[in-house]
Scaffold this active site. Structure first.
Site, mmCIF file in Angstrom:
data_model
loop_
_atom_site.group_PDB
_atom_site.id
_atom_site.type_symbol
_atom_site.label_atom_id
_atom_site.label_comp_id
_atom_site.label_asym_id
_atom_site.label_seq_id
_atom_site.Cartn_x
_atom_site.Cartn_y
_atom_site.Cartn_z
ATOM 1 N N TYR A 59 43.049 31.201 18.634
ATOM 2 C CA TYR A 59 42.735 30.265 19.703
ATOM 3 C C TYR A 59 41.226 30.041 19.795
ATOM 4 O O TYR A 59 40.741 28.917 19.867
ATOM 5 C CB TYR A 59 43.283 30.805 21.018
ATOM 6 N N ASP A 60 40.479 31.153 19.746
ATOM 7 C CA ASP A 60 39.023 31.039 19.811
ATOM 8 C C ASP A 60 38.482 30.218 18.646
ATOM 9 O O ASP A 60 37.528 29.459 18.801
ATOM 10 C CB ASP A 60 38.380 32.430 19.816
ATOM 11 N N SER B 86 34.691 31.237 33.285
ATOM 12 C CA SER B 86 34.974 32.083 32.141
ATOM 13 C C SER B 86 33.641 32.352 31.456
ATOM 14 O O SER B 86 32.617 31.795 31.833
ATOM 15 C CB SER B 86 35.946 31.403 31.198
ATOM 16 N N GLU C 157 30.451 46.327 30.000
ATOM 17 C CA GLU C 157 31.762 46.705 30.544
ATOM 18 C C GLU C 157 32.836 46.374 29.520
ATOM 19 O O GLU C 157 32.777 45.319 28.897
ATOM 20 C CB GLU C 157 32.056 45.913 31.833
ATOM 21 N N LYS D 140 35.889 44.697 28.081
ATOM 22 C CA LYS D 140 36.529 43.454 28.527
ATOM 23 C C LYS D 140 38.039 43.676 28.548
ATOM 24 O O LYS D 140 38.687 43.705 27.510
ATOM 25 C CB LYS D 140 36.165 42.324 27.560
ATOM 26 N N LYS E 45 26.287 41.865 31.131
ATOM 27 C CA LYS E 45 25.742 41.091 32.245
ATOM 28 C C LYS E 45 24.304 41.533 32.460
ATOM 29 O O LYS E 45 24.024 42.737 32.501
ATOM 30 C CB LYS E 45 26.542 41.364 33.527
ATOM 31 N N CYS F 38 74.779 38.752 10.001
ATOM 32 C CA CYS F 38 76.210 38.756 10.337
ATOM 33 C C CYS F 38 76.892 37.422 10.076
ATOM 34 O O CYS F 38 78.083 37.283 10.326
ATOM 35 C CB CYS F 38 76.405 39.143 11.793
HETATM 36 ZN ZN LIG Z 1 73.567 37.977 13.488
#
Ligand SMILES: [Zn+2]
Length: 702
Positions: free
Chosen positions: A47-48, A94, A128, A130, A303, A423
């Site tokens: 995503y980043d 964010s 800290e 994250k 920070k 199956c």
């Molecule tokens: Zn199955």
């Protein structure tokens, strides 16, 4: 996903535009899945990468940076249904992400330039871990917890006050010096690894959806409309800051100290770094120890400690200039995808798996990677024979990020099989779900032990003395493959060598007890029977509704055999008109009954069809009891009855058991530590009974 390493230098604006559109759309889809559905479709790293790519495009073609670009949004709007909205005291931003130490130093150089200071300035930083959880804002007024909300879109979040109040880690009242009249505390709600595993085991036993990771489990648990569900989930919390400055605090470190004084839980690993070396050492240490922490972190947050500098730096478009998230890196590599195979999970969900030419990522040989689901294969257009980009992040199963473009001719698009590789039952996909499932729940090896466990569980056939371990052993040895086998076990045991009573850990008495327990269940109520089949979405309550409606096994069976999903189907119309039943349940029933393997199981099991278990008709409602036809609500902890018993007893006498108090409620039965519901009953003038009074009322009259 789009090719991650494509250079944007030789792009025309036209191409850039179409790339931008594709990326923006893709990001929007993931945002929706992540924030609104609590079900991420890709890894954070992937995503980043998408986001970085979009940002790079916008940097090169600023005309693309419109107001509705994902780069300008912090998150997505709170989900439309269910939760009230709460506006944060100040926006919950964010953080900008860094992926290397160079990124980190560059970021703080930029901050120094912004302040007109030398680029070489080192700002003391609070570092800290994250936490990979769910950011929340808790408002306390005069020390008392008033509201709590999720981050939402940064401005407005969802009201999760009721859920937050069930978390024992969060104090309901703050105590200590310098407490302002109103204060918004921010922090991260998370779930530990152990609790995550346990929760998923419970979900699995219930046949409910499994959570993809602890963060989504935390989000899904908190975002429950019924706080009693949240209360059962062992959520935890770390505070990390406040929305507005605190009187008398000059540094962020002071702020943290004060939060601790007030009784808020802080991450014990937080440290104040006064040199670059300390920053580097802390990052490396956390990266190495992260898997042993017991909860997920995905990087380190830095920070600037000095609050005066923080306020001078302020915020850029969507992130503060004084704080930065330094993400842990994932390992990536390329290899050939040899074949796509299907893996059937214990809940019947079919996951496509990439069989790879082995490659080494971060010291681990990887030869398989998940392709998530059919949609992902189509979206990324992944085909057998392709060269693919693989990623392994932390403990996560390796995944296929996308196809690496090549000149070689490609194979045909992948066709998803229509039958189960285990199956041979039909695979089906329910509308609105990404997952494809095997419908052979009772016959599919991959699912059988889980379904058998469900079949014998307390609310289903309730077979005493048959532990999960025994069940799995019977299954492995081929003694019990389907439910019907349970009821012929005693008969077959006579010819078994050695018989069960001579097995390790068994004796004549324990074997006798098991057979007795099984024999006692050769008569079973219709509702228990329906529930025991483990049809997805047909829980205890729905099973009861069905059993009341159809009354006998024969009636139910006949109706289900006539069911199809065409609009004018009489049975379908009948089903969805039943109060408390919806189309999804109808779809699941249909999927179960069209599978011939499942029909075989019923025939083998049910006496009415030639099997050995007799399914009793649903008893007509008892009458003559003072509670017949009444609506009752239980609240608080009962002393003499379990909740389940109390409910069963009430229903047995023909009462409706409701979950919440309303004007239609006749009696509220109040146990120990009863809360809101009791008060509500008082307010509405509803008859309140103690547990004793209730038991007396339930006694047979005369
Ligand atoms: Zn199955």
């Amino acid at each position: 996903m789009t090719q991650p390493h494509q250079d944007s230098d030789d792009l025309s604006l036209e191409d850039a535009k179409s790339q931008w559109q594709r990326l923006a759309h893709e990001i929007a889809v993931h945002d929706e899945a992540y924030y609104t559905l609590d079900a991420p479709t890709i890894s954070d790293e992937a995503y980043d990468l998408l986001r970085k790519r979009l940002e790079a495009l916008e940097q090169r073609f600023p005309v693309l940076q419109t107001r509705d670009s994902p780069t300008q949004k912090v998150g997505v709007s709170p989900s439309k249904k269910g939760f009230a909205k709460i506006t944060h005291d100040a926006p919950m931003l964010s953080l900008e992400n860094a992926f290397s130490l160079d990124d980190v130093w560059d970021y703080f150089k930029k901050a120094a330039r912004f302040l007109g200071m030398s680029e070489e300035t080192f700002f003391p930083l609070v570092a800290e871990p994250k936490i990979d959880g769910l950011s929340c804002a808790l408002v306390f007024e005069n020390g008392g917890l008033l509201t709590a909300s999720t981050r939402g879109d940064g401005e407005t979040g969802e009201d999760v006050t009721a859920g937050i109040k069930t978390i024992p880690f969060i104090p309901q009242t703050l105590l200590g010096p310098h407490l302002p009249g109103r204060i918004e505390i921010r922090g991260e709600v998370y779930l530990s690894h152990d609790d995550f595993v346990r929760l998923n085991q419970e979900q699995e036993a219930l046949g409910a959806r499994l959570f993809a990771n602890p963060r989504n489990a935390a989000a899904g648990s908190l975002r429950q409309l019924d706080p009693s569900v949240t209360a059962k989930r062992p959520l935890k919390f770390f505070a990390y800051g406040t929305s507005l400055p605190l009187d008398g605090c000059k540094t962020h470190w002071d702020v943290l100290a004060r939060l601790a004084q007030w009784g808020l839980p802080l991450n014990p690993l937080n440290i104040l770094c006064t040199s670059k070396d300390e920053v580097i050492a802390f990052y490396k240490k956390l990266e190495q120890e992260r898997s042993a922490l017991g909860y997920d972190i995905d990087g380190v947050v830095y920070k600037i400690n000095d609050l005066a500098l923080q306020s001078r730096l302020g915020t850029a478009a969507r992130a503060p200039r004084f704080a930065l998230a330094h993400k842990f890196s994932a390992q990536k590599g390329q290899t050939v995808l040899r074949k796509i195979t299907l893996q059937v999970g214990r809940t019947g969900v079919v996951t496509p798996v990439a069989e790879l030419a082995p490659l080494t990522l971060g010291g681990v040989v990887v030869s398989r990677a998940t392709l998530h689901n059919h949609d992902e294969i189509v979206r990324k257009d992944i085909r057998e024979g392709d060269t693919v980009l693989i990623q392994r992040a932390g403990d996560v199963i390796p995944q296929v990020l996308g196809v690496v473009p090549s000149e070689r001719p490609r194979g045909d698009p992948f066709v998803f099989p229509s039958i189960c590789p285990i199956c041979a039952s039909h695979l089906e996909r329910l509308p609105g779900e990404a997952a494809i499932r095997c419908t052979g729940g009772l016959v599919c090896d991959a699912q059988a032990t889980l379904r058998l466990r469900h079949f014998v569980s307390k609310a289903a056939f309730d077979i005493d003395g048959l532990s999960i371990k025994h069940l799995e052993l019977f299954y492995e040895k081929g003694l019990v493959r389907t439910p019907a086998d349970l009821f012929t076990l005693e008969e077959r045991n006579r010819f078994l060598s050695p018989p069960i009573e001579s097995w390790n850990g068994w004796g004549p008495q324990s074997a006798r007890n098991l057979f007795d327990a099984l024999n006692q269940r050769r008569q079973i109520s219709l509702s228990r029977f329906i529930y025991a089949l483990g049809i997805p979405k047909i829980g205890e309550k729905t099973a009861k509704i069905l059993s009341k409606h159809y009354h006998t096994y024969e009636m139910w069976r006949a109706a289900m055999s006539a069911l199809n999903l065409e609009e004018n189907n009489q049975t379908l119309q009948d089903l969805i008109s039943i109060d408390g039943l919806g189309l999804t349940a109808a779809e699941e029933l249909h999927a179960f009954f069209v599978e011939p393997h499942n029909q075989d199981v019923l025939r083998a099991l049910v006496a009415q069809e030639g099997g050995t278990v007799f399914v009793e008709a649903d008893p007509l409602k008892a009458s003559g009891s003072p509670i017949t036809g009444k609506t009752v609500v239980f609240t608080g902890t009962l002393e003499r009855l379990s909740r389940r018993e109390a409910k069963a007893q009430a229903e047995g006498l023909g009462a409706n058991v409701a979950g919440s108090v309303s004007a239609k409620t006749d009696y509220v039965i109040v146990g120990k530590d009863a809360g809101k519901k009791a008060k509500e009953a008082e307010r509405l003038g509803i008859t309140i009974l103690s547990e004793e009074a209730w038991i007396t009322l339930c006694q047979p009259q005369g």
